[in-house]
Design a protein around this motif. Structure first.
Motif, PDB file in Angstrom:
ATOM      1  N   GLY A   1       2.843 -15.337  16.524  1.00  0.00           N
ATOM      2  CA  GLY A   1       2.601 -14.195  17.397  1.00  0.00           C
ATOM      3  C   GLY A   1       3.015 -12.863  16.813  1.00  0.00           C
ATOM      4  N   GLU A   2       3.288 -12.816  15.504  1.00  0.00           N
ATOM      5  CA  GLU A   2       3.686 -11.562  14.872  1.00  0.00           C
ATOM      6  C   GLU A   2       2.515 -10.578  14.837  1.00  0.00           C
ATOM      7  OE1 GLU A   2       5.269  -9.888  10.536  1.00  0.00           O
ATOM      8  OE2 GLU A   2       4.726 -12.015  10.805  1.00  0.00           O
ATOM      9  N   ARG A   3       2.764  -9.378  15.322  1.00  0.00           N
ATOM     10  CA  ARG A   3       1.715  -8.341  15.326  1.00  0.00           C
ATOM     11  C   ARG A   3       1.554  -7.777  13.924  1.00  0.00           C
ATOM     12  NH1 ARG A   3       3.979  -4.391  18.457  1.00  0.00           N
ATOM     13  NH2 ARG A   3       4.486  -3.160  16.601  1.00  0.00           N
ATOM     14  N   LEU A   4       0.303  -7.639  13.476  1.00  0.00           N
ATOM     15  CA  LEU A   4      -0.002  -7.117  12.146  1.00  0.00           C
ATOM     16  C   LEU A   4      -0.963  -5.939  12.236  1.00  0.00           C
ATOM     17  CD1 LEU A   4      -0.642 -10.489  10.252  1.00  0.00           C
ATOM     18  CD2 LEU A   4       1.456  -9.128  10.257  1.00  0.00           C
ATOM     19  N   PRO A   5      -0.913  -5.005  11.284  1.00  0.00           N
ATOM     20  CA  PRO A   5      -1.878  -3.897  11.252  1.00  0.00           C
ATOM     21  C   PRO A   5      -3.307  -4.406  11.072  1.00  0.00           C
ATOM     22  CG  PRO A   5      -0.007  -3.452   9.822  1.00  0.00           C
ATOM     23  CD  PRO A   5       0.093  -4.892  10.225  1.00  0.00           C
ATOM     24  N   PRO A   6      -4.285  -3.607  11.426  1.00  0.00           N
ATOM     25  CA  PRO A   6      -5.689  -4.017  11.325  1.00  0.00           C
ATOM     26  C   PRO A   6      -6.131  -4.375   9.915  1.00  0.00           C
ATOM     27  CG  PRO A   6      -5.459  -2.087  12.722  1.00  0.00           C
ATOM     28  CD  PRO A   6      -4.131  -2.301  12.079  1.00  0.00           C
ATOM     29  N   THR A   7      -5.548  -3.741   8.896  1.00  0.00           N
ATOM     30  CA  THR A   7      -5.865  -4.054   7.501  1.00  0.00           C
ATOM     31  C   THR A   7      -4.565  -4.020   6.700  1.00  0.00           C
ATOM     32  OG1 THR A   7      -6.182  -1.795   6.653  1.00  0.00           O
ATOM     33  CG2 THR A   7      -8.073  -2.813   7.766  1.00  0.00           C
ATOM     34  N   ASN A   8      -4.673  -4.411   5.447  1.00  0.00           N
ATOM     35  CA  ASN A   8      -3.509  -4.415   4.559  1.00  0.00           C
ATOM     36  C   ASN A   8      -3.440  -3.163   3.678  1.00  0.00           C
ATOM     37  OD1 ASN A   8      -5.632  -4.840   2.799  1.00  0.00           O
ATOM     38  ND2 ASN A   8      -4.685  -6.567   1.726  1.00  0.00           N
ATOM     39  N   TRP A   9      -4.060  -2.074   4.103  1.00  0.00           N
ATOM     40  CA  TRP A   9      -4.183  -0.904   3.235  1.00  0.00           C
ATOM     41  C   TRP A   9      -2.850  -0.192   3.030  1.00  0.00           C
ATOM     42  CZ3 TRP A   9      -9.037   1.824   5.747  1.00  0.00           C
ATOM     43  CH2 TRP A   9     -10.139   0.968   5.648  1.00  0.00           C
ATOM     44  N   ARG A  10      -2.605   0.179   1.794  1.00  0.00           N
ATOM     45  CA  ARG A  10      -1.444   0.984   1.424  1.00  0.00           C
ATOM     46  C   ARG A  10      -1.876   2.444   1.284  1.00  0.00           C
ATOM     47  NH1 ARG A  10       3.382   0.220  -2.186  1.00  0.00           N
ATOM     48  NH2 ARG A  10       3.832   2.251  -3.145  1.00  0.00           N
ATOM     49  N   GLY A  11      -1.117   3.371   1.886  1.00  0.00           N
ATOM     50  CA  GLY A  11      -1.463   4.782   1.830  1.00  0.00           C
ATOM     51  C   GLY A  11      -0.824   5.498   0.649  1.00  0.00           C
TER      52      GLY A  11
ATOM     53  N   ASN B   1      -9.473  10.267  -7.056  1.00  0.00           N
ATOM     54  CA  ASN B   1      -9.947   8.892  -7.253  1.00  0.00           C
ATOM     55  C   ASN B   1     -11.433   8.833  -7.598  1.00  0.00           C
ATOM     56  OD1 ASN B   1      -7.358   7.680  -6.485  1.00  0.00           O
ATOM     57  ND2 ASN B   1      -7.877   8.379  -4.423  1.00  0.00           N
ATOM     58  N   THR B   2     -11.872   9.803  -8.391  1.00  0.00           N
ATOM     59  CA  THR B   2     -13.284   9.870  -8.773  1.00  0.00           C
ATOM     60  C   THR B   2     -13.354  10.155 -10.271  1.00  0.00           C
ATOM     61  OG1 THR B   2     -13.705  10.802  -6.583  1.00  0.00           O
ATOM     62  CG2 THR B   2     -15.510  10.906  -8.141  1.00  0.00           C
ATOM     63  N   PRO B   3     -12.998   9.173 -11.105  1.00  0.00           N
ATOM     64  CA  PRO B   3     -12.794   9.428 -12.530  1.00  0.00           C
ATOM     65  C   PRO B   3     -14.042   9.429 -13.397  1.00  0.00           C
ATOM     66  CG  PRO B   3     -12.270   7.154 -12.043  1.00  0.00           C
ATOM     67  CD  PRO B   3     -12.615   7.800 -10.723  1.00  0.00           C
ATOM     68  N   ASP B   4     -15.199   9.174 -12.802  1.00  0.00           N
ATOM     69  CA  ASP B   4     -16.421   9.089 -13.596  1.00  0.00           C
ATOM     70  C   ASP B   4     -17.341  10.281 -13.313  1.00  0.00           C
ATOM     71  OD1 ASP B   4     -15.719   6.582 -14.716  1.00  0.00           O
ATOM     72  OD2 ASP B   4     -16.387   5.588 -12.873  1.00  0.00           O
TER      73      ASP B   4
ATOM     74  N   ILE C   1      -1.947   5.853  -8.438  1.00  0.00           N
ATOM     75  CA  ILE C   1      -1.235   6.775  -7.557  1.00  0.00           C
ATOM     76  C   ILE C   1      -0.705   6.095  -6.302  1.00  0.00           C
ATOM     77  CG2 ILE C   1      -2.543   8.748  -8.382  1.00  0.00           C
ATOM     78  CD1 ILE C   1      -4.132   8.688  -5.805  1.00  0.00           C
ATOM     79  N   PHE C   2      -0.985   4.796  -6.140  1.00  0.00           N
ATOM     80  CA  PHE C   2      -0.509   4.084  -4.961  1.00  0.00           C
ATOM     81  C   PHE C   2       0.740   3.261  -5.240  1.00  0.00           C
ATOM     82  CE2 PHE C   2      -4.988   4.886  -4.409  1.00  0.00           C
ATOM     83  CZ  PHE C   2      -5.021   5.434  -3.148  1.00  0.00           C
ATOM     84  N   GLN C   3       0.873   2.782  -6.464  1.00  0.00           N
ATOM     85  CA  GLN C   3       2.038   1.973  -6.793  1.00  0.00           C
ATOM     86  C   GLN C   3       2.435   2.271  -8.224  1.00  0.00           C
ATOM     87  OE1 GLN C   3       2.136  -1.538  -8.442  1.00  0.00           O
ATOM     88  NE2 GLN C   3       4.054  -2.252  -7.597  1.00  0.00           N
TER      89      GLN C   3
END
Length: 602
Positions: free
Chosen positions: A144-154, A273-276, A308-310
């Motif tokens: 029953g642990e509540r989790l965020p809608p996605t696993n996204w890291r900001g 995040n647009t390197p091309d 840039i995220f980790q």
């Protein structure tokens, strides 16, 4: 569209100068820079050669992210001034033939914005869908642990989702939890953005916008989990879910067509995040009708660890060849197209250029390398952007300043906290070291105006919002204004030269030489158009030679690069200030020296 005398858009030839209001000039002695302080220094900027001031966010804000969390688009943060002060700034710019652009922050608002307060008040509120709300998930283990809608890291080392107890749903925020993302899928929300955040300021006379996080408005609306690339972590980098999304070009064309285009407002997009190049071109192609130009960050973020995220601040050293490859890539990508780009090496989100690409170890190499950086930037194709203090060679914080005591930026502290809580001493050491090189805080130290207490930024006896650099008595604008050999004096000279030879340096073609040399940065600039006037029928070619090292280097064969036989061409400028190179240095570049040679040809 307003154009310059030769039919090109005016903004191509302009020099833009970014002002970070908290740190530029305090007029009322409260320790914070303000708009009246900026107005008091407008002539300084005009004399430097600035055409356009880009003012970082000055809107009403709780300042959780230094104004990039806007709570009212039509009000001014009280420490910065009032609407009348902005009007006075607009008038001061226009009276001097200068222009003003504002920072447009519309990917997200503050959680104190009235739109969000309404949105979170209930699930049935008309503005509920102006932000992105999702119900929780629950642990598949059955506990029953509540989790965020996605696993996204900001971006600030946290989940992109925050739970709202009142309405029992999560809201999305790519940045801090106090910065909920607007839902650009909602047409009513977009119309409100155009009216309140854009038209309001155009009506007051601003000339355009630097558009924050411009490629993040369109998300992947199925909201899938991101692939696991950080084993064991509940949150994962997910830029592919919100950068360059499925409707982003549609949204930008609409904003251009409805508000920016009809008013002739210049638009400069922050394109992360647009390197091309093939990804960037649709944004800046004139035919596409989206942005006039963009800031792409591959060069300014050299040294960033991992992504840039980790591990962003796990600094990775790089050599001059890597810098040259990045510059070449972004200098040539618009050749033969209707696109346009920018040249810049500093802004409010990065360490100082002289500390990252030059040598700030002592006064002499600091000044010499700052001039080399100035000559490099002023001879690059595209619209030139400077950041406050760059023109006097301001450097990073002293290395002995402690992160936990002096650093204030929400991102810096987030990554430092994450490293601290990891229990990994080596990671913490490397993160602290990376912050000393790359952190956003370095660019936010108060401007160094003179050698009086607080560097003339604020009154004596007042504690500035951020500590003044220890070296302000050696590096300040007043001292450099009196010195014809200073970094500031060189910037004035080279900005004037850039415009005098705009066909070469602003609009010219770029060709890199000696790509693998570890010390010399050498390139050819060739005029894009034939010259009009007495020299009609000819073109020009310049060779830029920059010694990015603290040792002497033999001058490469400039004559061959210029297409001359046994000659070196005309010396246009040197960072050492001579009109003619002394004979003993004719074939040798001094440590941190830059030169430009010129040739006419048919």
């Amino acid at each position: 569209m307003r154009r310059c005398h030769d039919g090109k858009p005016w903004w191509k030839d302009a020099v833009f100068y970014q002002v970070y209001p908290a740190s530029f000039k305090d007029s009322n002695g409260d320790g914070w820079g303000d708009i009246p302080g900026l107005v008091s220094k407008i002539d300084y900027l005009a004399e430097l050669g600035v055409d356009v001031i880009w003012l970082s966010p000055m809107y009403e804000s709780p300042q959780k992210d230094m104004g990039y969390d806007v709570s009212d688009y039509q009000s001014v943060y009280s420490r910065y001034g009032t609407l009348r002060d902005v009007d006075a700034l607009i008038s001061a710019c226009h009276a001097r033939g200068m222009k003003l652009i504002l920072d447009l922050v519309v990917n997200h608002t503050s959680d104190q914005h009235r739109w969000f307060l309404e949105s979170r008040s209930s699930k049935t509120n008309p503005k509920r869908d102006w932000y992105i709300w999702k119900p929780p998930r629950f642990s598949p283990s059955g506990g029953g642990e509540r989790l965020p809608p996605t696993n996204w890291r900001g971006y600030f080392a946290t989940s992109t989702w925050t739970w709202d107890e009142q309405t029992q749903e999560y809201y999305l925020h790519l940045y801090h939890s106090s910065q909920p993302d607007l839902n650009w899928e909602n047409p009513a929300c977009r119309r409100a953005i155009y009216d309140e955040a854009v038209r309001f300021w155009l009506d007051r006379g601003v000339d355009g916008f630097r558009i924050d996080t411009v490629n993040k408005y369109s998300k992947v609306t199925s909201y899938p989990d991101a692939p696991v690339v950080i084993p064991g972590s509940p949150i994962q980098p997910a830029p592919e879910m919100w950068c360059n999304g499925p409707r982003i070009h549609e949204f930008l064309r609409e904003m251009r067509a409805q508000v920016l285009g009809p008013r002739g407002a210049v638009s400069v997009g922050e394109l992360s995040n647009t390197p091309d190049p093939e990804q960037v071109m649709p944004y800046v192609s004139a035919a596409a009708g989206e942005l006039d130009m963009a800031h792409e960050f591959s060069t300014i973020r050299l040294g960033t660890g991992g992504n840039i995220f980790q591990g962003k601040y796990l600094y990775e050293p790089f050599g001059l060849p890597a810098l040259k490859r990045s510059v070449e890539k972004w200098q040539v990508f618009t050749e033969g197209t209707d696109g346009w780009h920018t040249a810049f090496i500093e802004n409010h989100d990065n360490g100082r250029a002289v500390s990252r690409f030059g040598d700030d170890s002592a006064p002499e190499p600091r000044a010499a390398s700052a001039k080399v950086i100035a000559l490099w930037q002023a001879t690059l194709t595209g619209t030139l952007f400077l950041y406050q203090g760059q023109e006097i060679g301001m450097s990073n914080m002293p290395r002995d300043w402690k992160v936990e005591d002096e650093y204030k930026d929400v991102e810096s502290l987030g990554f430092y906290k994450e490293a601290l809580e990891s229990g990994d001493e080596e990671r913490l050491r490397r993160t602290a070291e990376g912050l000393r090189i790359l952190a956003r805080d370095h660019a936010r130290l108060p401007f160094q105006w003179d050698d009086s207490p607080n560097a003339g930024f604020t009154a004596d006896g007042v504690k500035p919002w951020m500590r003044v650099h220890d070296g302000f008595r050696e590096v300040n604008a007043e001292q450099q204004m009196q010195d014809p050999g200073s970094v500031l004096s060189f910037y004035k000279k080279v900005l004037k030269l850039r415009k005098e030879h705009g066909d070469l340096f602003i609009h010219g073609r770029f060709r890199l030489l000696l790509p693998e040399d570890e010390s010399l940065f050498v390139y050819v600039k060739e005029s894009a158009d034939h010259i009009v006037g007495p020299d009609a029928g000819t073109k020009r070619r310049a060779v830029v030679v920059l010694n990015f090292s603290s040792t002497e280097r033999r001058l490469p064969d400039v004559g061959a690069a210029l297409g001359l036989d046994g000659q070196s061409g005309n010396l246009l400028i040197t960072t050492f200030g001579e009109h003619k190179i002394p004979s003993e240095w004719a074939d040798t570049l001094r440590a941190w020296e830059g030169r430009v040679y010129l040739n006419f040809y048919t």
